[in-house]
Design a protein around this motif. Structure first.
Motif, mmCIF file in Angstrom:
data_model
loop_
_atom_site.group_PDB
_atom_site.id
_atom_site.type_symbol
_atom_site.label_atom_id
_atom_site.label_comp_id
_atom_site.label_asym_id
_atom_site.label_seq_id
_atom_site.Cartn_x
_atom_site.Cartn_y
_atom_site.Cartn_z
ATOM 1 N N PHE A 106 42.780 51.643 40.580
ATOM 2 C CA PHE A 106 43.314 51.234 41.875
ATOM 3 C C PHE A 106 42.583 52.016 42.955
ATOM 4 O O PHE A 106 42.495 53.234 42.894
ATOM 5 N N PHE A 107 42.069 51.278 43.913
ATOM 6 C CA PHE A 107 41.194 51.877 44.897
ATOM 7 C C PHE A 107 41.912 52.192 46.201
ATOM 8 O O PHE A 107 42.811 51.457 46.643
ATOM 9 N N TYR B 35 36.013 42.747 41.314
ATOM 10 C CA TYR B 35 36.720 43.269 42.468
ATOM 11 C C TYR B 35 36.289 42.509 43.708
ATOM 12 O O TYR B 35 35.189 41.977 43.793
ATOM 13 N N ARG B 36 37.178 42.538 44.690
ATOM 14 C CA ARG B 36 36.888 41.921 45.976
ATOM 15 C C ARG B 36 36.977 43.005 47.044
ATOM 16 O O ARG B 36 37.823 43.911 46.964
ATOM 17 N N GLN B 37 36.100 42.929 48.034
ATOM 18 C CA GLN B 37 36.122 43.887 49.131
ATOM 19 C C GLN B 37 35.945 43.160 50.446
ATOM 20 O O GLN B 37 34.916 42.515 50.656
ATOM 21 N N VAL B 44 39.885 45.500 45.930
ATOM 22 C CA VAL B 44 41.061 44.881 45.324
ATOM 23 C C VAL B 44 40.671 44.380 43.947
ATOM 24 O O VAL B 44 39.695 43.640 43.794
ATOM 25 N N HIS B 45 41.423 44.808 42.944
ATOM 26 C CA HIS B 45 41.143 44.381 41.578
ATOM 27 C C HIS B 45 41.534 42.920 41.410
ATOM 28 O O HIS B 45 42.649 42.520 41.769
ATOM 29 N N LEU B 46 40.626 42.117 40.868
ATOM 30 C CA LEU B 46 40.910 40.694 40.676
ATOM 31 C C LEU B 46 41.267 40.379 39.235
ATOM 32 O O LEU B 46 42.288 39.753 38.966
ATOM 33 N N ILE B 47 40.406 40.802 38.332
ATOM 34 C CA ILE B 47 40.606 40.389 36.949
ATOM 35 C C ILE B 47 39.806 41.293 36.029
ATOM 36 O O ILE B 47 38.743 41.796 36.405
ATOM 37 N N LEU B 48 40.325 41.544 34.848
ATOM 38 C CA LEU B 48 39.647 42.336 33.825
ATOM 39 C C LEU B 48 39.498 41.477 32.586
ATOM 40 O O LEU B 48 40.450 40.808 32.174
ATOM 41 N N THR B 84 36.573 34.708 52.048
ATOM 42 C CA THR B 84 35.368 35.353 52.563
ATOM 43 C C THR B 84 35.452 36.850 52.340
ATOM 44 O O THR B 84 36.386 37.507 52.811
ATOM 45 N N ALA B 85 34.499 37.393 51.603
ATOM 46 C CA ALA B 85 34.516 38.815 51.230
ATOM 47 C C ALA B 85 33.286 39.090 50.385
ATOM 48 O O ALA B 85 32.500 38.186 50.104
ATOM 49 N N SER B 86 33.134 40.335 49.973
ATOM 50 C CA SER B 86 32.122 40.694 48.979
ATOM 51 C C SER B 86 32.803 40.828 47.630
ATOM 52 O O SER B 86 33.930 41.333 47.546
ATOM 53 N N TYR B 87 32.124 40.360 46.605
ATOM 54 C CA TYR B 87 32.681 40.386 45.256
ATOM 55 C C TYR B 87 31.766 41.206 44.365
ATOM 56 O O TYR B 87 30.549 41.018 44.351
#
Lengths: 116, 111
Positions: A106-107, B35-37, B44-48, B84-87
């Motif tokens: 968690f960031f 992750y998404r930023q 933000v964690h999306l999926i593992l 819209t973000a960086s992934y």
């Protein structure tokens, strides 16, 4: 959900001074925290792994005397940028690993450091 | 050092279209995460997805993993302007928790 905070969110300092950044896990215990640095339009680079109660493990090329890490409790890790220079200006992000979890981290929201 | 290469580096699509991002890595992994930023923000964690899994879904997200090709893809269906973000993809090679991030894909979804 698990929340990680960072303080301050941004800081401007003069060259030669030291800056401390805090990373806190607010609602869970984190035996391991990680510190990353991100330059504009670039990816995250892992700087070091912070383990509660022991010395941090630094990645290759990261000066441990320049970036002091202290993980004094299960909810707090601090990164101190010593004798900061303009090239240390960056976005510093911490993450906390949920103990016993599946490697999910968690960031925090990040700290923008600008060294004049 | 960077483990992952992502492509494309930048992607611009219209709202409603699907967006596909790819990630390749070099070493054996324990799991791979996306992750998404948003600009200037944390991740933000999306999926593992674990190394023994081939596909995973979460809402409008679909992730595939091909360990033989050392690659993964993230598909966002029916994209929205808010996507819209960086992934970034990130690989974990052991149980230490260390994550090595890819270069990232900047996605722009036009309304």
């Amino acid at each position: 959900g698990a929340v990680v905070s960072q303080h301050p969110s941004w800081v401007i300092c003069k060259s030669g001074t030291s800056v401390k950044i805090e990373c806190r896990s607010l609602d869970f215990q984190a035996t391991t925290m990680f510190w990353y640095r991100q330059f504009p339009k670039q990816s995250l680079m892992l700087m070091a792994t912070s383990n509660e109660g022991s010395k941090a493990t630094y990645e290759q090329g990261v000066e441990k005397d320049k970036f002091l890490i202290n993980h004094a409790s299960l909810t707090l890790s601090t990164l101190t940028v010593t004798s900061a220079h303009p090239e240390d200006s960056s976005f510093y992000i911490c993450s906390a690993r949920l103990a016993g979890g599946n490697n999910e981290q968690f960031f925090g929201p990040g700290t923008r450091l600008t060294v004049l | 050092s960077q483990q992952g290469e992502e492509d494309p580096q930048a992607l611009s699509i219209q709202e409603g279209e699907n967006a596909t991002m790819n990630c390749s890595y070099k070493t054996s992994i324990n799991n791979l995460q996306w992750y998404r930023q948003n600009s200037g923000r944390g991740l933000v964690h999306l999926i593992l997805i674990r190394s023994n899994e081939r596909e995973k879904h979460s809402g409008r997200l679909r992730v595939t993993l091909d360990t033989s090709k050392k690659s993964s893809s993230l598909l966002i269906t029916a994209s929205r302007a808010a996507d819209t973000a960086s992934y970034f993809c990130a690989t974990a090679t052991s149980n230490t928790g260390k994550l090595i991030f890819g270069q990232g894909t900047t996605l722009q979804v036009k309304p």
